[in-house]
Scaffold this motif. Structure first.
Motif, mmCIF file in Angstrom:
data_model
loop_
_atom_site.group_PDB
_atom_site.id
_atom_site.type_symbol
_atom_site.label_atom_id
_atom_site.label_comp_id
_atom_site.label_asym_id
_atom_site.label_seq_id
_atom_site.Cartn_x
_atom_site.Cartn_y
_atom_site.Cartn_z
ATOM 1 N N MET A 56 54.432 56.319 2.196
ATOM 2 C CA MET A 56 53.557 55.192 2.502
ATOM 3 C C MET A 56 52.393 55.151 1.521
ATOM 4 S SD MET A 56 53.502 55.238 6.666
ATOM 5 C CE MET A 56 55.041 54.989 7.578
ATOM 6 N N ASP A 57 52.120 53.965 0.999
ATOM 7 C CA ASP A 57 51.017 53.762 0.062
ATOM 8 C C ASP A 57 50.077 52.712 0.629
ATOM 9 O OD1 ASP A 57 51.922 55.386 -2.322
ATOM 10 O OD2 ASP A 57 53.644 54.054 -2.108
ATOM 11 N N ILE A 58 48.793 53.040 0.700
ATOM 12 C CA ILE A 58 47.792 52.110 1.230
ATOM 13 C C ILE A 58 46.606 52.076 0.284
ATOM 14 C CG2 ILE A 58 46.319 51.520 3.183
ATOM 15 C CD1 ILE A 58 48.119 53.234 4.949
ATOM 16 N N GLN A 59 46.151 50.879 -0.049
ATOM 17 C CA GLN A 59 44.919 50.752 -0.818
ATOM 18 C C GLN A 59 44.017 49.712 -0.168
ATOM 19 O OE1 GLN A 59 46.827 49.288 -4.640
ATOM 20 N NE2 GLN A 59 45.129 47.849 -4.549
ATOM 21 N N ILE A 60 42.730 50.027 -0.153
ATOM 22 C CA ILE A 60 41.756 49.146 0.488
ATOM 23 C C ILE A 60 40.485 49.090 -0.342
ATOM 24 C CG2 ILE A 60 42.612 49.737 2.793
ATOM 25 C CD1 ILE A 60 40.027 51.420 3.149
ATOM 26 N N THR A 61 39.644 48.127 -0.046
ATOM 27 C CA THR A 61 38.279 48.134 -0.551
ATOM 28 C C THR A 61 37.380 48.481 0.622
ATOM 29 O OG1 THR A 61 38.020 45.784 -0.057
ATOM 30 C CG2 THR A 61 38.756 46.359 -2.255
ATOM 31 N N GLY A 62 36.584 49.522 0.473
ATOM 32 C CA GLY A 62 35.719 49.892 1.577
ATOM 33 C C GLY A 62 35.631 51.382 1.764
ATOM 34 N N ASP A 63 35.272 51.790 2.963
ATOM 35 C CA ASP A 63 35.028 53.179 3.297
ATOM 36 C C ASP A 63 36.311 53.999 3.209
ATOM 37 O OD1 ASP A 63 34.228 55.598 4.327
ATOM 38 O OD2 ASP A 63 33.375 54.783 6.168
ATOM 39 N N GLU A 64 36.273 55.055 2.401
ATOM 40 C CA GLU A 64 37.461 55.897 2.234
ATOM 41 C C GLU A 64 37.862 56.582 3.532
ATOM 42 O OE1 GLU A 64 39.207 58.955 -1.153
ATOM 43 O OE2 GLU A 64 37.048 58.637 -0.970
ATOM 44 N N GLU A 65 36.902 56.782 4.434
ATOM 45 C CA GLU A 65 37.197 57.416 5.709
ATOM 46 C C GLU A 65 38.201 56.593 6.522
ATOM 47 O OE1 GLU A 65 37.277 60.146 8.698
ATOM 48 O OE2 GLU A 65 36.369 60.338 6.698
ATOM 49 N N LEU A 66 38.236 55.275 6.288
ATOM 50 C CA LEU A 66 39.189 54.425 7.001
ATOM 51 C C LEU A 66 40.633 54.806 6.673
ATOM 52 C CD1 LEU A 66 37.459 50.929 6.599
ATOM 53 C CD2 LEU A 66 37.535 52.369 8.651
ATOM 54 N N LEU A 67 40.862 55.288 5.456
ATOM 55 C CA LEU A 67 42.213 55.702 5.077
ATOM 56 C C LEU A 67 42.650 56.934 5.856
ATOM 57 C CD1 LEU A 67 42.091 55.190 1.198
ATOM 58 C CD2 LEU A 67 43.267 53.767 2.892
ATOM 59 N N SER A 68 41.723 57.871 6.060
ATOM 60 C CA SER A 68 42.043 59.056 6.858
ATOM 61 C C SER A 68 42.350 58.664 8.295
ATOM 62 C CB SER A 68 40.876 60.038 6.824
ATOM 63 O OG SER A 68 40.633 60.509 5.510
ATOM 64 N N GLU A 69 41.563 57.749 8.830
ATOM 65 C CA GLU A 69 41.812 57.280 10.192
ATOM 66 C C GLU A 69 43.148 56.558 10.287
ATOM 67 O OE1 GLU A 69 38.578 55.377 12.331
ATOM 68 O OE2 GLU A 69 37.163 56.122 10.834
ATOM 69 N N ALA A 70 43.478 55.786 9.253
ATOM 70 C CA ALA A 70 44.749 55.058 9.231
ATOM 71 C C ALA A 70 45.925 56.036 9.252
ATOM 72 C CB ALA A 70 44.821 54.170 8.004
ATOM 73 N N GLU A 71 45.847 57.074 8.441
ATOM 74 C CA GLU A 71 46.922 58.066 8.414
ATOM 75 C C GLU A 71 47.078 58.739 9.771
ATOM 76 O OE1 GLU A 71 48.331 62.073 5.948
ATOM 77 O OE2 GLU A 71 46.688 60.832 5.185
ATOM 78 N N GLN A 72 45.968 59.063 10.398
ATOM 79 C CA GLN A 72 46.022 59.684 11.722
ATOM 80 C C GLN A 72 46.686 58.770 12.738
ATOM 81 O OE1 GLN A 72 41.985 60.818 12.708
ATOM 82 N NE2 GLN A 72 41.753 62.021 10.830
#
Length: 361
Positions: A56-72
């Motif tokens: 899975m590949d995800i890219q966003i603009t914004g807080d990097e912490e959101l990516l950790s939450e998304a993975e969880q």
């Protein structure tokens, strides 16, 4: 992966096939100062991880912490619903023939059952025992004989699932003997939609969520351009591996095809998309079906269901529903695309001479 994302402009697209509105959108990438664009681009964060049996590949603009939450969130949902996870809610229901789906699991099941009913069972969440018999869930492939298939089909019928407390934060389920459910055909679609909504609620303006081919776009690129989503060619002899490119913003794009998971025996190819009425690989002359719409779960379910239905029934279903568009690639190389996205799609140069039909209502 079924769908690739092009973040560069090196791919050749026939812009004559695109409408003026789209061309304007592409030209807007020059708006704003270079410094503003550069600042936004440096704010882009990305992550790659393995879950739900795919990269899975995800890219966003914004807080990097959101990516950790998304993975969880993804890992938790997989643990809750995976049919191969011993203590998942789905596995417990399949073992005990009674149980409860909660939270996101309840929403996924309810959405999937709606698609089962709307497509007259072309999608059936109870097909799992037949898939196992073919070996598509275990990797131990074999061609079952007709008697084996027919016996398993007796327990395949989503209408026989007993449901109570539908509409609450949970669903209670009772299964007949020998029946098993599997939400794998719709879970990634729901997951991409869930992450899209999660990012949007947390102020993200631009995101690209690629869950092993289930793509969901939040907004467009930060440069002002739409995303360029390359649809994988279903043909093994393709030179570039791309049938065409779709320009997209705020959309889910999901493709199903026989090339995704298959095996060969005695010179014949058998793929994992089964027709619930026959228990055998759906074979209506389609190579792949791409569904484009706003709802990731619905796109995921319809990509399977309409592959099973075949071209004529798929087009008829689209004519009676206005919440999605589609790209159908036939086994003979012909391509059918619905009018809603026709101006945003261009065949790859390799397939420039393919017969392209625009389906209209």
């Amino acid at each position: 992966m079924r769908i690739m994302v092009l973040n560069c402009d090196s791919f050749k697209i026939n812009y004559k096939k695109m409408g003026a509105g789209l061309l304007c959108a592409l030209l807007l990438c020059g708006c704003g100062t270079e410094k503003q664009i550069e600042d936004k681009l440096t704010d882009t964060k990305s992550t790659t991880f393995f879950a739900m049996d795919t990269v899975m590949d995800i890219q966003i603009t914004g807080d990097e912490e959101l990516l950790s939450e998304a993975e969880q969130k993804v890992v938790a949902l997989e643990k809750q619903l995976s049919v191969t996870e011993k203590d998942s809610e789905v596995s417990c229901i399949n073992r005990d023939k009674i149980g409860r789906l909660t939270g996101d699991g309840a929403k996924i099941f309810a959405g999937g059952m709606d698609i089962c009913a709307a497509t007259d069972g072309a999608l059936d969440l109870t097909i799992y025992p037949v898939l196992k018999e073919w070996g598509f869930t275990t990797g131990e492939y074999k061609v079952p004989n007709d008697d084996e298939i027919n016996q398993l089909l007796e327990a395949v019928d989503y209408n026989k699932v007993e449901i109570s407390n539908l509409g609450n934060d949970y669903i209670d389920i009772v299964l007949p003997d020998d029946m098993e459910i599997d939400l794998g055909s719709i879970t990634k679609g729901y997951t991409s939609q869930m992450l899209h909504d999660f990012f949007k609620e947390n102020g993200v303006e631009s995101a690209l969520i690629n869950l092993g081919g289930n793509v969901q776009c939040l907004g467009g690129k930060l440069t002002g351009e739409p995303w360029k989503i390359a649809i994988k060619s279903p043909f093994p002899d393709s030179k570039d591996g791309i049938i065409g490119v779709l320009q997209a913003e705020d959309l889910a794009i999901v493709t199903s095809g026989g090339y995704e998971r298959y095996f060969e025996e005695d010179g014949k190819v058998y793929w994992h998309i089964l027709d619930p009425t026959t228990g055998k690989p759906a074979d209506k002359g389609l190579a792949s079906v791409t569904i484009v719409g706003k709802d990731g779960l619905r796109c995921d379910g319809l990509s399977t269901a309409l592959f099973v239905k075949g071209l004529d029934e798929a087009v008829e279903y689209w004519k009676n529903n206005d919440d999605f568009d589609m790209i159908i690639v036939m086994s003979n190389g012909d391509v059918h695309i619905t009018e809603g996205i026709a101006e945003n799609f261009a065949l790859a140069s390799e397939y420039a001479n393919a017969n392209l039909t625009v389906e209209t209502r």
